[in-house]
Design a protein around this motif. Structure first.
Motif, PDB file in Angstrom:
ATOM      1  N   ALA A 174       0.687  -1.245  -0.082  1.00  0.00           N
ATOM      2  CA  ALA A 174       0.030   0.104  -0.053  1.00  0.00           C
ATOM      3  C   ALA A 174       0.880   1.173   0.034  1.00  0.00           C
ATOM      4  O   ALA A 174       0.551   2.327  -0.772  1.00  0.00           O
ATOM      5  CB  ALA A 174      -0.886  -0.128   1.239  1.00  0.00           C
ATOM      6  N   ILE A 175       1.967   1.493   0.795  1.00  0.00           N
ATOM      7  CA  ILE A 175       2.885   2.489   0.842  1.00  0.00           C
ATOM      8  C   ILE A 175       3.512   2.665  -0.404  1.00  0.00           C
ATOM      9  O   ILE A 175       3.660   3.777  -0.995  1.00  0.00           O
ATOM     10  CB  ILE A 175       4.086   2.059   1.660  1.00  0.00           C
ATOM     11  N   GLU A 176       3.823   1.243  -1.320  1.00  0.00           N
ATOM     12  CA  GLU A 176       4.476   1.664  -2.450  1.00  0.00           C
ATOM     13  C   GLU A 176       3.509   2.040  -3.508  1.00  0.00           C
ATOM     14  O   GLU A 176       3.695   2.918  -4.606  1.00  0.00           O
ATOM     15  CB  GLU A 176       4.872   0.260  -3.129  1.00  0.00           C
ATOM     16  N   PRO A 217      12.426   2.726   5.153  1.00  0.00           N
ATOM     17  CA  PRO A 217      12.795   3.644   6.133  1.00  0.00           C
ATOM     18  C   PRO A 217      12.705   5.258   5.644  1.00  0.00           C
ATOM     19  O   PRO A 217      12.954   6.143   6.411  1.00  0.00           O
ATOM     20  CB  PRO A 217      14.346   3.440   6.054  1.00  0.00           C
ATOM     21  N   ASP A 218      12.374   5.523   4.431  1.00  0.00           N
ATOM     22  CA  ASP A 218      12.057   6.910   4.051  1.00  0.00           C
ATOM     23  C   ASP A 218      10.679   7.439   4.075  1.00  0.00           C
ATOM     24  O   ASP A 218      10.154   8.365   3.628  1.00  0.00           O
ATOM     25  CB  ASP A 218      12.457   7.083   2.614  1.00  0.00           C
ATOM     26  N   VAL A 276       0.150  11.885  -5.425  1.00  0.00           N
ATOM     27  CA  VAL A 276       0.697  11.815  -4.053  1.00  0.00           C
ATOM     28  C   VAL A 276       2.258  12.159  -4.226  1.00  0.00           C
ATOM     29  O   VAL A 276       3.000  11.723  -5.049  1.00  0.00           O
ATOM     30  CB  VAL A 276       0.655  10.485  -3.380  1.00  0.00           C
ATOM     31  N   ASP A 277       2.754  13.027  -3.453  1.00  0.00           N
ATOM     32  CA  ASP A 277       4.259  13.514  -3.329  1.00  0.00           C
ATOM     33  C   ASP A 277       4.812  12.062  -2.642  1.00  0.00           C
ATOM     34  O   ASP A 277       4.467  12.009  -1.446  1.00  0.00           O
ATOM     35  CB  ASP A 277       4.289  14.692  -2.622  1.00  0.00           C
ATOM     36  N   GLY A 278       5.696  11.359  -3.412  1.00  0.00           N
ATOM     37  CA  GLY A 278       6.048  10.132  -2.848  1.00  0.00           C
ATOM     38  C   GLY A 278       7.137  10.308  -1.445  1.00  0.00           C
ATOM     39  O   GLY A 278       7.453   9.417  -0.949  1.00  0.00           O
ATOM     40  N   ASN A 279       7.486  11.722  -1.286  1.00  0.00           N
ATOM     41  CA  ASN A 279       8.548  11.981  -0.574  1.00  0.00           C
ATOM     42  C   ASN A 279       7.621  12.204   0.925  1.00  0.00           C
ATOM     43  O   ASN A 279       8.426  12.518   1.691  1.00  0.00           O
ATOM     44  CB  ASN A 279       9.510  13.157  -0.774  1.00  0.00           C
TER      45      ASN A 279
END
Length: 112
Positions: free
Chosen positions: A64-66, A99-100, A74-77
């Protein structure tokens, strides 16, 4: 933000005791410009899984995060995770696996 439910079969709203905490949290965040992904647990609501299949909550959360990181709106950062109860443990494990992440919230919501 990805919202991960606690233990037990729950829909994306987290309907418990006539209260929808994940719906309310998601609504609040989206009204403040934050994209939210809420998931039905496997075999609840719109999800389907073969009987007896092993449930891997961490793998589901990472996928889901990916999905969020790759979404065009969505801003992936700036992707984060909110975990309730058992979902809080999954959120911590997801933070170790990805971890990011921009935010990790381990939440306990009282259902009174």
């Amino acid at each position: 933000m990805l919202i991960i439910s606690g233990s037990g079969p729950q829909d994306r709203d987290g309907n418990l005791f006539f209260h929808d905490p994940y719906l309310i949290i998601g609504d609040y965040l989206t009204r403040h410009g934050i994209a939210v992904l809420r998931l039905d647990d496997r075999n609840v609501g719109e999800t389907v899984e073969a009987p007896g299949a092993k449930v891997d909550y961490l793998a589901d959360a990472v996928r889901a995060i990916e999905f969020l990181k790759g979404h065009e709106n969505v801003d992936g950062n700036k992707v984060g995770i909110i975990g309730h109860s058992q979902g809080g443990l999954v959120a911590i494990e997801a933070a170790a696996a990805v971890p990011d992440l921009a935010a990790v919230v381990n939440a306990w919501i009282a259902h009174c």
